[in-house]
Design an enzyme around this catalytic site. Sequence first.
Site, PDB file in Angstrom:
ATOM      1  N   CYS A  74     -11.882   1.229   8.048  1.00 60.59           N
ATOM      2  CA  CYS A  74     -10.945   2.307   9.049  1.00 60.59           C
ATOM      3  C   CYS A  74     -10.704   3.398   8.093  1.00 60.59           C
ATOM      4  O   CYS A  74      -9.661   4.236   8.547  1.00 60.59           O
ATOM      5  CB  CYS A  74      -9.951   1.425   9.378  1.00 60.59           C
ATOM      6  SG  CYS A  74      -8.726   0.778   8.190  1.00 60.59           S
TER       7      CYS A  74
ATOM      8  N   ARG B 131      -5.236 -12.198 -14.825  1.00 61.37           N
ATOM      9  CA  ARG B 131      -5.407 -12.243 -13.409  1.00 61.37           C
ATOM     10  C   ARG B 131      -6.615 -12.969 -13.195  1.00 61.37           C
ATOM     11  O   ARG B 131      -7.935 -12.513 -13.627  1.00 61.37           O
ATOM     12  CB  ARG B 131      -5.536 -10.890 -13.067  1.00 61.37           C
ATOM     13  CG  ARG B 131      -5.639 -10.777 -11.419  1.00 61.37           C
ATOM     14  CD  ARG B 131      -5.439  -9.116 -11.113  1.00 61.37           C
ATOM     15  NE  ARG B 131      -4.737  -9.132  -9.812  1.00 61.37           N
ATOM     16  CZ  ARG B 131      -5.813  -9.175  -8.736  1.00 61.37           C
ATOM     17  NH1 ARG B 131      -6.809  -9.280  -8.911  1.00 61.37           N
ATOM     18  NH2 ARG B 131      -5.107  -9.138  -7.447  1.00 61.37           N
TER      19      ARG B 131
ATOM     20  N   GLU C  37     -35.129 -12.697   6.652  1.00 66.18           N
ATOM     21  CA  GLU C  37     -34.380 -13.759   6.082  1.00 66.18           C
ATOM     22  C   GLU C  37     -34.926 -14.433   4.783  1.00 66.18           C
ATOM     23  O   GLU C  37     -34.075 -14.986   4.105  1.00 66.18           O
ATOM     24  CB  GLU C  37     -34.371 -14.895   7.308  1.00 66.18           C
ATOM     25  CG  GLU C  37     -33.711 -14.564   8.420  1.00 66.18           C
ATOM     26  CD  GLU C  37     -33.840 -15.554   9.794  1.00 66.18           C
ATOM     27  OE1 GLU C  37     -32.837 -16.119  10.090  1.00 66.18           O
ATOM     28  OE2 GLU C  37     -35.065 -15.317  10.109  1.00 66.18           O
TER      29      GLU C  37
HETATM   30  C1  LIG Z   1      -5.388  -5.834   1.599  1.00 71.98           C
HETATM   31  C2  LIG Z   1      -4.134  -6.003   0.726  1.00 71.98           C
HETATM   32  C3  LIG Z   1      -4.479  -6.405  -0.705  1.00 71.98           C
HETATM   33  C4  LIG Z   1      -3.329  -6.665  -1.467  1.00 71.98           C
HETATM   34  N1  LIG Z   1      -3.510  -7.126  -2.777  1.00 71.98           N
HETATM   35  C5  LIG Z   1      -2.398  -7.195  -3.603  1.00 71.98           C
HETATM   36  C6  LIG Z   1      -2.503  -7.657  -4.769  1.00 71.98           C
HETATM   37  O1  LIG Z   1      -3.674  -8.216  -5.272  1.00 71.98           O
HETATM   38  N2  LIG Z   1      -1.569  -8.027  -5.811  1.00 71.98           N
HETATM   39  C7  LIG Z   1      -0.204  -7.635  -5.129  1.00 71.98           C
HETATM   40  O2  LIG Z   1       0.629  -7.606  -6.035  1.00 71.98           O
HETATM   41  N3  LIG Z   1      -0.151  -6.999  -3.849  1.00 71.98           N
HETATM   42  C8  LIG Z   1      -1.108  -6.889  -3.167  1.00 71.98           C
HETATM   43  N4  LIG Z   1      -0.885  -6.456  -1.827  1.00 71.98           N
HETATM   44  C9  LIG Z   1       0.348  -6.041  -1.461  1.00 71.98           C
HETATM   45  C10 LIG Z   1       0.720  -4.748  -1.551  1.00 71.98           C
HETATM   46  O3  LIG Z   1       1.008  -4.306  -3.013  1.00 71.98           O
HETATM   47  C11 LIG Z   1       1.897  -4.484  -0.455  1.00 71.98           C
HETATM   48  O4  LIG Z   1       1.318  -4.362   0.632  1.00 71.98           O
HETATM   49  C12 LIG Z   1       2.460  -3.088  -0.935  1.00 71.98           C
HETATM   50  O5  LIG Z   1       3.138  -2.737  -2.263  1.00 71.98           O
HETATM   51  C13 LIG Z   1       3.657  -2.877   0.114  1.00 71.98           C
HETATM   52  O6  LIG Z   1       4.051  -1.717   0.013  1.00 71.98           O
HETATM   53  P1  LIG Z   1       4.519  -0.798   1.530  1.00 71.98           P
HETATM   54  O7  LIG Z   1       4.956   0.484   1.237  1.00 71.98           O
HETATM   55  O8  LIG Z   1       3.313  -0.752   2.315  1.00 71.98           O
HETATM   56  O9  LIG Z   1       5.624  -1.564   2.384  1.00 71.98           O
HETATM   57  P2  LIG Z   1       5.702  -2.134   3.632  1.00 71.98           P
HETATM   58  O10 LIG Z   1       4.597  -2.510   4.382  1.00 71.98           O
HETATM   59  O11 LIG Z   1       6.362  -0.599   4.245  1.00 71.98           O
HETATM   60  O12 LIG Z   1       7.164  -2.824   3.672  1.00 71.98           O
HETATM   61  C14 LIG Z   1       7.058  -3.991   3.334  1.00 71.98           C
HETATM   62  C15 LIG Z   1       8.375  -4.711   3.611  1.00 71.98           C
HETATM   63  O13 LIG Z   1       9.193  -4.449   2.438  1.00 71.98           O
HETATM   64  C16 LIG Z   1      10.469  -3.800   3.290  1.00 71.98           C
HETATM   65  N5  LIG Z   1      10.616  -2.519   2.231  1.00 71.98           N
HETATM   66  C17 LIG Z   1       9.887  -1.729   1.866  1.00 71.98           C
HETATM   67  N6  LIG Z   1      10.559  -0.901   1.024  1.00 71.98           N
HETATM   68  C18 LIG Z   1      11.700  -1.249   0.737  1.00 71.98           C
HETATM   69  C19 LIG Z   1      12.848  -0.931   0.182  1.00 71.98           C
HETATM   70  N7  LIG Z   1      12.707   0.053  -0.563  1.00 71.98           N
HETATM   71  N8  LIG Z   1      13.989  -1.361   0.168  1.00 71.98           N
HETATM   72  C20 LIG Z   1      14.147  -2.587   1.169  1.00 71.98           C
HETATM   73  N9  LIG Z   1      13.012  -3.068   2.165  1.00 71.98           N
HETATM   74  C21 LIG Z   1      11.869  -2.424   1.813  1.00 71.98           C
HETATM   75  C22 LIG Z   1       9.922  -3.389   4.559  1.00 71.98           C
HETATM   76  O14 LIG Z   1      10.811  -3.432   5.586  1.00 71.98           O
HETATM   77  C23 LIG Z   1       8.893  -4.524   4.808  1.00 71.98           C
HETATM   78  O15 LIG Z   1       9.623  -5.464   5.169  1.00 71.98           O
HETATM   79  C24 LIG Z   1      -2.161  -6.216  -0.989  1.00 71.98           C
HETATM   80  C25 LIG Z   1      -1.769  -5.705   0.040  1.00 71.98           C
HETATM   81  C26 LIG Z   1      -2.721  -5.502   1.155  1.00 71.98           C
HETATM   82  C27 LIG Z   1      -2.697  -4.707   2.330  1.00 71.98           C
HETATM   83  S1  FES Z   2      -9.935  -2.386   9.538  1.00 71.72           S
HETATM   84 FE1  FES Z   2      -8.681  -1.147   8.195  1.00 71.72          FE
HETATM   85  S2  FES Z   2      -9.159  -2.153   6.126  1.00 71.72           S
HETATM   86 FE2  FES Z   2     -10.383  -3.485   7.624  1.00 71.72          FE
END
Ligand SMILES: Cc1cc2nc3c(=O)[nH]c(=O)nc-3n(C[C@H](O)[C@H](O)[C@H](O)COP(=O)(O)OP(=O)(O)OC[C@H]3O[C@@H](n4cnc5c(N)ncnc54)[C@H](O)[C@@H]3O)c2cc1C
Ligand code: FES
Length: 1339
Positions: A51, A420, A1264
Amino acid sequence: MACEDLVFAVNGERFEVFSVHPSTTLLEFLRSSTPFKSSKLSCGEGGCGACIVILSKYDPVSDKVEEYSINSCLTLLCSINGCSITTSDGLGNTERGFHPIHKRFAGFHASQCGFCTPGMCISLYSALSNAHNSNPPDYLTASAAEKSISGNLCRCTGYRPIADACKSFAVDVDIEDLGFNSFWRKGESREEMLKKLPPYNPEKDLVSFPDFLKAKIKRQPNVLDQVRYHWSTPASVEELQEILATINSGGDRGLVKLVVGNTGTGYYKEVKQYGRYIDISHIPEMSMIKKDDRGIEIGAVVTISKVIEALMEEDTSGYVFKKIGIHMEKVANHFIRNSGSIGGNLVMAQSKNFPSDITTLLLAADASVHMMNAGRHERRRIGEFLVSPPIIDTTAVLLKVQIPTWTASSTTGLLFETYRAAPRPFGSALPYINAAFLAVVSHDALSRGVVVDKCRLAFGSFGGYHSIRAREVEDFLTGKLLSHSVLFDAVRLLKGIIVPSIDTSYTEYKKSLAAGFLFDFLYPLIESGCWDSERKHVDGHVVPTLSLPSLSSAQQVFENKEFQPVGEAIIKYGAEMQAAGEAVYVDDIPSLPNCLHGAFIYSTKALARIKRVGFRGNVTPVGVLAVITFKDIPQAGQNVGYISMFGTGLLFADEVTICAGQIIALVVADTQKHADLAVKLAVVEYDLKNIETPVLSVEEAVNRSSLFEVPSQYKPEPAGDVSKGMAEADRKIRSVELTLESQYFFYMETQTALALPDEDKYLVVYSSTQASEYTQAVIATCLGIPENNVRVITRRLGGGFGGKAIKSMPVATACALAAQKLQRPVRIYLNRKTDMIMVGGRHPMKITYSVGFTSDGKLTALETTMLIDAGIDVDVSPMLPKNIVNSLKKYDWGALSFDIKVCKTNRPSRTSLRAPGEVQGSYIAESIVENVACSLNMDVDVVRRINVHTYESLSKFYTEAAGEPDEYTLPLLWDKLEISSDFKRRAVSVKEFNAGNVWRKRGISRVPIVYHVKNRPTPGRVSILWDGSVVVEVAGIEMGQGLWTKVQQMVAYGLGMIKCEGSQDLLERIRLLQTDTLSMTQTSYTAGSTTSENCCEAVRLCCAILVERLKATMNEILENARSVTWDMLIQQAYAQSVDLSARTFYKPETSSADYLNYGVGASEVEVDIVTGRTEIIRSDIIYDCGRSLNPAVDLGQIEGAFVQGIGFFMNEEYTTDENGLVIQEGTWDYKIPTIDTIPKQFNVQILNSGHHKNRVLSSKASGEPPLLGAASVHCATRSAIREARKQYFSWKCVNGGDRRDDFDLGFELPVPAIMPVVKQLCGLDSVEKYLEWKTYPLK
Ligand SMILES: Cc1cc2nc3c(=O)[nH]c(=O)nc-3n(C[C@H](O)[C@H](O)[C@H](O)COP(=O)(O)OP(=O)(O)OC[C@H]3O[C@@H](n4cnc5c(N)ncnc54)[C@H](O)[C@@H]3O)c2cc1C
Ligand code: FES
Ligand code: FES
């Protein structure tokens, strides 16, 4: 402050959204409200890259545009206010011309089904634009090009051609190293090659930021009208504080959410709908990065990518920072890092126990956080923060993170290392465990050793609540002179501290990883007596910070000129269009305004009476219009969900559900989001009274005689006299048990259908199916209408692999039923979780065998029983026994007998998955041969060669399918591969490597492939239009396997036989039509590897008819003219009313319809004993395609199948719980191979074995069979593990602890051989054992 509308640009076009729910994602908007459909929905959780889009932001102060890739499935629409979005169809398209990226993807044959391709193109584009926009502007390197797609999944290609397309843009690539493509041919000069690549000019080919948006941004701040959008964007901490104070005093805290990148919802899927969002990403205090002597301060909303950039900046005090930065590059994938914030990660870890890498790193580095809690600002050490009351919704705000600078004094050394262990080495997978260690060390002059002055040992993601410090171990080590015994004690102490919670899987593995990491950190100090912060380890230890290896490959193919353009490696039909994202899949068909959406409620019980289906609190969720169950099936219809040649199955559970994952109801709502949410709120009440216990194992099925009948024509034939064979054996291995698990398809496009009711109970159903004719029949039967009332249309699939043959039918049928009942269009696009739970996948099996052989390795007899778990439905399972035996017979067993039972269990019904049964049969054969060789202490490669068939034994085992003697090319392939892969010399090198390395072991293995296929009857139609263009209809469905391309070539060849002017250039004038069950009948299904050639033969016959009809006209014209052009000929034929449309039904000769395919695969792997990670150093495959109809297509099939096989053997776990419910739910826990887990060197040769009189223009199948060759990776891994075990035995200690009974060399390596499995077999305690041996060796 003036409040603005939500305005942004997509591909330069202005979009203004008057009002929208704040939870609307960018992807939902793009797909439902714009014409740009190139961003695909595949996982919906940030884990696949289908996406992704480019987000461009304009900064009016610096007048600069910042540009990066983001996922659109998690990004909220309101957060892109004022931004510009570019999708793959925005880079170029049919109308404006394709972008060089599209052209190169097409030319390198890097798109098969095409569903992943637009996302891949965007990833590459992002890397190119990053390089160009960096300061100073840079060029893309080959390693950056490869890395650019490390977060994107592709299930078809095996990645090699994609990597080549990407690397073709790199400055440091040797163009000769790029793989097979349509731009140049082998032997051309570098200059010529370069000239032929579609040119790329960053000035022209990078998109610019739209002026209208710049003007808007300069004019207005980024503030949306709160009433219409329910979206606040505070511009300062004070403003945020005010908003929060109002919310918290009003008590509607639970309805409001703070948000930055919103990537957290990829992991924690939201059930509740928030009424309002506060976007904190625009607050300057929270977006800053400050660096000084004391350390670095990072605002909480800074994205992980920007954190990495800051940490990696050249700086003498930044040793620790740099290491943290390098580790963070493996967090998630590039597009999540580009939008996910550091604060979001920490809050998820703190409030929801998210298994974060970042908290572990910060804990080791002694970082602190600053928070705002009820208006108060406070600073907390990260350790305190993690255990303080959870931050939920708006209870507190994380403002910034501080990491102190660490430096060593002149007499001490500072060591910092991070670890890791994850299924994918370079990210896109959560780790089994992570760790970060900091130590201050000094010299002990007396002993010339190293003393630990201070240390911080942090571990995370192991199944505890959050990252922790191993304080007891820290205390134990502090002040100690490092020695083997100190480390031994520290490691043992540590194992008691790493305590995963009860529901954690691989507990012991995780503990052993923790021990391994600590060992890796400290052991070099003991060995060398000094430290080296660059950590040049001795003895091949775990190297903690690997850099992405550069892939290399070689392909050897033969283009056959005899039947041109058949045999040429022409570009896949529509490849550029697929890359641009213009190719239309079912979900790309625009919805009519009144279209409804469906989602399934499935059973979570294996066998239970359904008492009630309702919703939580008895409240019908928003948007729900109907809940359709078996009761809604019309009286004239039947509750039928699929038809196969072996029977039928239910569409809906009736009173009793018979397996977990069975469809209970279809919820129909106004949007897909509402339908999906309603399913989450659904309540099914079950009653187990008077219900017998379900059958959940094959043994139970046998005990209760719960078996499916195998019709006699599907029963395999035994060979020879097994009693005699056993009597001839001087050695026997008896009653060995083997278990094989399932595999999921992981097609990128999940099951989908769109049904449109029309007049007179007539329906048009667009279905992503491999079996449109059967789908039509099921729909008609279910609705109680004639088949001619059902038009099933299928244009292309985003991958099928067998999963869209039977399993697509219930989806299309339920969709049609809902449409018919509600008299409105209905569409269903299964979310990934539902798809994984419902579709079943490959057949798990239990095998017991006894084998007889001579002491020189010749097999004499094999006797086996197999219990196949077919699940609840018959599906196509009765064909499995024959398929299994067909490939089991690849060796000359002397004599072969078997007892195969197809068990009916209350588990999800299993179906055909690429090489169904054949991959199991082939693997069983390899496993037996491995055991035979091991018991004889012989080289398994020698045992294999001894037992590969002669033509005589082949004929005995395969009868007619063996064909003519000269068609049996396996021995030739075996020898050829030995030379081309340098097998013998490398086998010696492997031995040398193993002798010289303690912690890494290698193995090399080669396996033969014998694969039985069958040609099937199929129709085709070729029609020539007035202007000379041609339309073709075939029964086969294009799902990435290149069927349309081969058919196109065949039609060009077939019509070219008229031999008039221009008839040689018809290729571009041929259009393939989607399958339509009311236009082309008797289409059967697309499966079994031979549909392409069958369709080719059908159209070749059509062309022959047309050529015959045209001849008379041509002769007439030639009476008065010296030559005739194609166009002239056709116009004349039209004028003479010649019928220019021909339909045929190709029926292969029964005697020659069956034939065998041959290949050989060889792989070399390296196993890391500390982590259990397996790296595929090199794979070679040679495959006999006969005379390939299109070598580029066949090459793609070979590579793609091989890599899908790697997934089965090494990576993919698809298991069920005690109720038979599938455990894996998506990209978080189902790990298909990625670019970093494929062979580092991948060489493929296609053998042109010349004339095959009974084959379609001498061609053979390729879809296959090559999958079976991936067993070589598994066998090589087994061999490497055997070396590790030998070494383990050799570490004999004073205090015993020697060989355990179960630790022998004839072990079974389970499939898939995932890291925990490999590690367990290498010894979960290998580190302790080694240290103990070093400390107390038995002299
Ligand atoms: C596919 C995928 C793979 C990932 N792999 C890893 C990995 O290998 N290792 C790892 O460590 N992480 C991993 N992550 C996690 C990733 O690091 C977090 O999803 C990301 O950092 C969250 O940040 P965001 O800004 O999108 O948070 P958001 O999704 O916007 O917020 C997350 C939560 O935190 C709250 N929040 C955000 N900022 C604040 C703030 N400043 N104060 C108070 N509350 C707050 C929000 O309300 C929400 O509840 C992965 C995520 C995904 C989707
Ligand atoms: S559909 Fe968004 S990353 Fe897979
Ligand atoms: S081409 Fe990549 S998923 Fe099909």
